[in-house]
Write an enzyme that holds these catalytic residues in place. Structure first.
Site, PDB file in Angstrom:
ATOM      1  N   SER A 147       0.829  -1.196   0.000  1.00 59.83           N
ATOM      2  CA  SER A 147       0.000   0.000   0.000  1.00 59.83           C
ATOM      3  C   SER A 147       0.872   1.257   0.000  1.00 59.83           C
ATOM      4  O   SER A 147       1.638   1.467  -0.924  1.00 59.83           O
ATOM      5  CB  SER A 147      -0.965  -0.044   1.203  1.00 59.83           C
ATOM      6  N   ASP A 224     -10.192  -5.482  -3.343  1.00 61.66           N
ATOM      7  CA  ASP A 224      -9.522  -4.485  -2.502  1.00 61.66           C
ATOM      8  C   ASP A 224     -10.446  -3.287  -2.308  1.00 61.66           C
ATOM      9  O   ASP A 224     -10.856  -2.641  -3.274  1.00 61.66           O
ATOM     10  CB  ASP A 224      -8.220  -4.049  -3.187  1.00 61.66           C
ATOM     11  N   HIS A 256      -7.468  -5.868   0.777  1.00 60.71           N
ATOM     12  CA  HIS A 256      -6.265  -5.064   0.952  1.00 60.71           C
ATOM     13  C   HIS A 256      -5.405  -5.497   2.145  1.00 60.71           C
ATOM     14  O   HIS A 256      -4.333  -4.950   2.355  1.00 60.71           O
ATOM     15  CB  HIS A 256      -6.680  -3.595   1.149  1.00 60.71           C
TER      16      HIS A 256
END
Length: 278
Positions: A147, A224, A256
């Protein structure tokens, strides 16, 4: 450098250290997994892992389930914190800015510039400290992340290819200058000049610098919840334009979080082991 904790793990050791940082103007913690070979003094390849928003130096060690295979592949794992910390460090107004959200850049704007120098901390201070204190193969150092940390891994690898021989990411923020997370962070940390933002945007950097790595690996979940922030398609288009080999693997049903990361961690460790030793 002070060791705060160590735990036996797959015949290696998971450790937490604290060190004084000139870049961050305070103490900073980082995690280290030493495989059995490193504990015996044998030189090993190294992987820096950059975590995502709200995480700490411990998140990866606890949640990613990487130590088993890292022990077998003789990989040292380095896990820095995600931001400076301390009572005098500027706080953000939400979880996506400030503490836990350093974005792995050097801030230039008040009040962030005083402490938020994460790029300098990572590629200068911590990089040198790891080489000095652990049995590292000097030319076998890679970087990966998740991320916000995937953004950090891609951008730092592209900016410092002489330091990082391999790079991969889980659900990275691929074009931060074109998504709300990045726009908020960059406008606060770097100011309003979008030309400056592009110096910290993986999609813009790959277009500027061209193909630098034998291959880049990205895994992305199709369920996600933050997919609209990540823009992997823009990074893929930029890689195609400059003929940078990219393996962008998109997986139905995965979100995610760290269950997703656990599912494909072995692939990433094996990818780096091959790239670093090639």
């Amino acid at each position: 450098m002070q060791m705060l904790q160590k735990n036996r793990c797959f015949d290696g050791e998971q450790r937490i250290y604290q060190c004084a940082s000139n870049a961050l103007k305070g103490e900073s913690k980082f995690g280290v997994f030493l495989p059995p070979a490193a504990l015996k003094g044998e030189q090993c390849s190294v992987l820096f892992y950059l975590a995502g928003l709200t995480c700490t130096e411990e998140t990866f060690a606890i949640k990613a389930h990487a130590q088993r295979l890292a022990a077998q592949l003789d990989l040292i794992l380095i896990t820095p914190d995600t931001s400076p910390r301390g009572e005098d460090v500027a706080q953000g107004d939400h979880w996506d800015l400030g503490i836990g959200a350093g974005f792995y850049i050097n801030a230039t704007q008040t009040p962030w510039a005083e402490h938020y120098q994460m790029e300098h901390y990572l590629v200068e201070e911590l990089y040198a400290l790891v080489q000095a204190e652990f049995p590292v193969i000097q030319d076998q150092i890679g970087i990966f992340g998740h991320s916000m940390g995937g953004h950090g891994a891609l951008t730092l690898a592209l900016k410092y290819p002489e330091k990082f021989k391999s790079v991969s990411a889980f659900a990275p923020i691929c074009a931060p200058s074109q998504c709300p997370w990045g726009e908020k962070a960059f406008s606060n940390y770097l100011g309003d000049d979008r030309r400056v933002w592009k110096q910290h945007d993986a999609t813009a950097l790959i277009e500027q610098k061209g193909a630098l790595f034998a291959e880049i690996l990205i895994d992305q979940g199709l369920d996600d919840q933050f997919y609209s922030q990540l823009n992997p398609d823009l990074f893929e288009q930029a890689c195609n334009k400059v003929e940078q080999k990219l393996s962008l693997r998109q997986h139905a049903g995965y979100d995610h979080g760290y269950y997703f990361i656990q599912s494909f961690m072995d692939d990433h460790l094996q990818f780096h082991a091959v790239q670093l030793k090639s």
